[in-house]
Design a protein around this motif. Structure first.
Motif, PDB file in Angstrom:
ATOM      1  N   TYR A 104       0.851  -1.179   0.000  1.00  0.00           N
ATOM      2  CA  TYR A 104       0.000   0.000   0.000  1.00  0.00           C
ATOM      3  C   TYR A 104       0.889   1.231   0.000  1.00  0.00           C
ATOM      4  O   TYR A 104       1.926   1.242   0.669  1.00  0.00           O
ATOM      5  N   VAL A 105       0.446   2.259  -0.718  1.00  0.00           N
ATOM      6  CA  VAL A 105       1.219   3.496  -0.763  1.00  0.00           C
ATOM      7  C   VAL A 105       1.478   3.987   0.658  1.00  0.00           C
ATOM      8  O   VAL A 105       2.590   4.406   0.995  1.00  0.00           O
ATOM      9  N   LYS A 106       0.475   3.869   1.522  1.00  0.00           N
ATOM     10  CA  LYS A 106       0.648   4.419   2.859  1.00  0.00           C
ATOM     11  C   LYS A 106       1.735   3.686   3.652  1.00  0.00           C
ATOM     12  O   LYS A 106       2.352   4.284   4.536  1.00  0.00           O
ATOM     13  N   HIS A 134       3.375  11.799   0.830  1.00  0.00           N
ATOM     14  CA  HIS A 134       2.370  10.904   0.249  1.00  0.00           C
ATOM     15  C   HIS A 134       2.239  11.147  -1.242  1.00  0.00           C
ATOM     16  O   HIS A 134       2.195  10.219  -2.050  1.00  0.00           O
ATOM     17  N   ARG A 138       3.089   8.555  -4.173  1.00  0.00           N
ATOM     18  CA  ARG A 138       2.024   8.211  -5.119  1.00  0.00           C
ATOM     19  C   ARG A 138       2.461   8.476  -6.551  1.00  0.00           C
ATOM     20  O   ARG A 138       2.262   7.657  -7.443  1.00  0.00           O
ATOM     21  N   GLU A 142       2.742   5.742  -9.409  1.00  0.00           N
ATOM     22  CA  GLU A 142       1.959   5.961 -10.626  1.00  0.00           C
ATOM     23  C   GLU A 142       2.842   5.895 -11.858  1.00  0.00           C
ATOM     24  O   GLU A 142       2.460   5.346 -12.887  1.00  0.00           O
ATOM     25  N   ARG A 145       3.585   2.492 -12.629  1.00  0.00           N
ATOM     26  CA  ARG A 145       2.393   1.855 -13.197  1.00  0.00           C
ATOM     27  C   ARG A 145       2.264   2.205 -14.671  1.00  0.00           C
ATOM     28  O   ARG A 145       1.987   1.351 -15.513  1.00  0.00           O
ATOM     29  N   CYS A 152      -2.504  -1.268 -10.192  1.00  0.00           N
ATOM     30  CA  CYS A 152      -3.304  -0.957  -9.021  1.00  0.00           C
ATOM     31  C   CYS A 152      -4.350  -2.043  -8.797  1.00  0.00           C
ATOM     32  O   CYS A 152      -5.138  -2.349  -9.687  1.00  0.00           O
ATOM     33  N   ASP A 155      -8.037   0.399  -5.729  1.00  0.00           N
ATOM     34  CA  ASP A 155      -8.059   1.829  -6.021  1.00  0.00           C
ATOM     35  C   ASP A 155      -8.265   2.672  -4.775  1.00  0.00           C
ATOM     36  O   ASP A 155      -7.557   3.635  -4.521  1.00  0.00           O
ATOM     37  N   ASN A 157      -7.807   2.058  -1.544  1.00  0.00           N
ATOM     38  CA  ASN A 157      -6.775   2.078  -0.521  1.00  0.00           C
ATOM     39  C   ASN A 157      -5.371   2.205  -1.083  1.00  0.00           C
ATOM     40  O   ASN A 157      -4.396   2.050  -0.371  1.00  0.00           O
ATOM     41  N   GLU A 158      -5.297   2.494  -2.387  1.00  0.00           N
ATOM     42  CA  GLU A 158      -4.003   2.631  -3.047  1.00  0.00           C
ATOM     43  C   GLU A 158      -3.144   1.397  -2.821  1.00  0.00           C
ATOM     44  O   GLU A 158      -1.998   1.488  -2.364  1.00  0.00           O
ATOM     45  N   PHE A 160      -1.186  -1.752  -4.454  1.00  0.00           N
ATOM     46  CA  PHE A 160      -0.591  -2.096  -5.734  1.00  0.00           C
ATOM     47  C   PHE A 160       0.049  -3.467  -5.712  1.00  0.00           C
ATOM     48  O   PHE A 160       0.349  -4.009  -4.653  1.00  0.00           O
TER      49      PHE A 160
END
Lengths: 183, 406
Positions: A104-106, A134, A138, A142, A145, A152, A155, A157-158, A160
């Motif tokens: 997750y991005v977070k 953040h 992201r 991206e 990606r 992804c 979507d 919860n970001e 990947f």
């Protein structure tokens, strides 16, 4: 030869843009394309070869290569530099980062906030100094990606997943031999 | 209150506190109040459970199942994740002792007792070895997949490797023990059955499982080593690149001399020419009209920008370098609801903007991102395009183009 031309066209559209066909692609139609190329490799190969495009097989991925591209070696190396930076960033985030890994991005953001090395690398990767951590992460994900190395899955919860094409970058790393002289 | 003394008492107490025991087994911990609720508000029941050694209740800590009880339930249900090889070790030791006692004690009643214990421990060995082998198998696969770092993977897998080795050794010890003459001599049918079961089924199967597991562990360890090596190499390359030593200290030039993947070729857009037949058709005509109208707007806007920019701005003393991040501007524009001109006028550029600078930026944004903009053009020749009027001049009413959902 039992491949239909929708497939040859679609594969061409994808690979001619310098992208990859990954075995673990999320979208079912891309998965299907991969399976087809996997099964009828020689048939596909012979369609593109007369056009000067060589269908190449990698570790769970396929791509095109072409002689006489306009890029010089220096330009290719320059481009690869950027990917060394990215490989290093993601490897620092999670050693062994690679094909099939989900994140997750977070989680990356969180790690950047606690590990200075990771954060330093992030700052150097991003040209815009004013965006938040953040946003930087992201944007970076991206970009990966868009280049076809990640996709992804979640979507909202970001979330990947790293695609098999990521192995291409690692394979190049493998090809590079480092001079063993110790300084 | 007295400790539980008989099996009968034990079963009764277990049954009496079964709701509490079940709850704690599932949830691991609970508060005193939660438990009291389960006991229909009767606090005394909970305190009784504590007194009888069913649960532990400590000051400031949540309630848990007593260690002994927890172990017993986990053991019985065979869900304990610990590989307790020492149990097998101990069982073998006890077996040897009892065999010896049987041989030297002449009292037939005592011999009966020893024999009974021998059977019990034989069965226990079989059960535990089989369970441990199975648990190890699951643990190895699970931990390889889920361990969060290469280092953790390596540590856990190596630990399991040791356990597998130890277990194989114990199996060997057990098999050696079964070769003892005692087992051939004693005329007990029950014993013979147990021994055959143990030798033929449990130990053999466990050994096969463990050998397969050891091979898998070796594969995992190799994979981990490979991941580690790759990781280190990436870090090394990064270091070399940062020091600008990559070309000198590696064969990277040679690698890229041969690497022709399209991925590195940036000139990849294929431009094809327009189909003239198509342009002569109705659809083609529409497109031509639209492009023509847009070009008129573009030219008008460009002229305006050129006309309105004062010579003053060219004065080097007055000229300030205003750096505008157009991408950022566009992103912000897309996030709000005003048209482009109004947006640019109200945007905070960090300094006071002249009207002509605003118009220039408005034109530039419109042109740079023209593919993503809706210029408010007329749908057909009888409508007029959307426009804004400002100080006697007309400006196109520009909004982000609506995205089509795929």
């Amino acid at each position: 030869m039992n491949i239909d031309h929708t497939s040859t066209r679609r594969v061409f559209e994808l690979l001619s843009r310098g992208q990859f066909l990954s075995a673990n692609a999320i979208k079912p139609d891309i998965r299907k394309l991969y399976d087809q190329v996997d099964e009828y490799f020689t048939a596909f190969e012979s369609v593109y070869a007369p056009l000067g495009f060589h269908l190449k097989k990698g570790n769970n991925y396929y791509y095109f290569s072409r002689e006489g591209g306009r890029q010089t070696i220096e330009e290719k190396i320059e481009r690869f530099y950027r990917y060394i930076d990215r490989l290093s960033f993601f490897a620092t985030f999670a050693p062994g980062f690679g094909e099939g890994m989900r994140f997750y991005v977070k989680d990356i953001v969180h790690k950047c906030n606690v590990e200075t090395d990771l954060n330093d690398q992030l700052q150097r990767l991003s040209s815009d100094k004013s965006t938040s951590t953040h946003d930087k992460v992201r944007d970076l994900v991206e970009e990966m990606r868009r280049q076809g190395f990640m996709d992804c899955e979640d979507d909202e919860n970001e979330g990947f997943i790293v695609l098999s094409s990521y192995n291409y970058l690692k394979d190049i790393v493998d090809l590079i031999d480092i001079d063993p002289t110790n300084e | 209150m007295a400790d539980i003394q008989t099996a009968d008492e034990l079963i009764r107490e277990l049954y009496r506190h079964r709701k509490v025991i079940n709850h704690l087994f599932k949830r691991k911990t609970a508060s005193f109040d939660e438990l009291t609720e389960l006991a229909d508000g009767k606090e005394k029941e909970i305190l009784q459970a504590k007194a009888r050694g069913m649960i532990s209740l400590q000051e400031g800590e949540p309630a848990r199942l007593e260690e002994r009880l927890l172990n017993f339930v986990e053991d019985f249900l065979e869900i304990n994740e610990d590989i307790r090889n020492y149990e097998v070790d101990e069982s073998i030791r006890i077996l040897k002792k009892n065999i010896y006692l049987y041989e030297i004690d002449e009292d037939s009643r005592e011999r009966e007792r020893y024999l009974h214990r021998i059977k019990r421990y034989l069965m226990s060995i079989g059960r535990v070895i089989r369970k441990n082998a199975g648990t190890l198998n699951n643990l190895v696969k699970q931990e390889y997949k889920t361990a969060s770092s290469i280092e953790l993977k390596r540590i856990k897998i190596e630990d399991h490797n040791e356990q597998a080795e130890k277990l194989l050794e114990l199996i060997k010890n057990a098999e050696e023990l079964l070769e003892n003459a005692f087992f051939r001599v004693v005329p007990d049918e029950g014993l013979r059955l147990i021994v055959n079961d143990l030798k033929g089924t449990h130990l053999t199967m466990a050994r096969h499982n463990l050998i397969a597991l050891r091979q898998e562990i070796v594969r995992f360890i190799n994979q981990i080593a490979e991941l580690d090596r790759q990781h280190k190499k990436i870090i090394q390359l990064k270091k070399l690149r940062d020091l600008y030593e990559l070309e000198v200290r590696t064969n990277v030039e040679e690698v890229f001399a041969h690497e022709n993947a399209l991925f590195f070729d940036t000139q990849l857009r294929f431009q094809t020419h327009l189909d003239l037949e198509y342009l002569r058709g109705d659809d083609g005509l529409d497109i031509i009209e639209r492009v023509a109208t847009r070009r008129q707007h573009k030219i008008r806007m460009q002229l305006q920008a050129e006309l309105d920019i004062d010579g003053d701005l060219l004065d080097p003393q007055q000229q300030t370098m205003l750096h505008v991040d157009f991408s950022k501007l566009k992103r912000a524009f897309f996030l709000q609801n005003e048209d482009l001109l109004s947006f640019v006028k109200s945007y905070d550029f960090g300094e006071k903007m002249e009207e002509d600078q605003i118009i220039k930026i408005y034109c530039q944004v419109a042109l740079i991102f023209e593919d993503e903009m809706d210029f408010g053009l007329a749908e057909n020749p009888f409508d007029t395009a959307k426009q804004i009027e400002e100080n006697g001049k007309q400006f196109a009413f520009i909004r982000p183009k609506k995205q089509e959902k795929n």
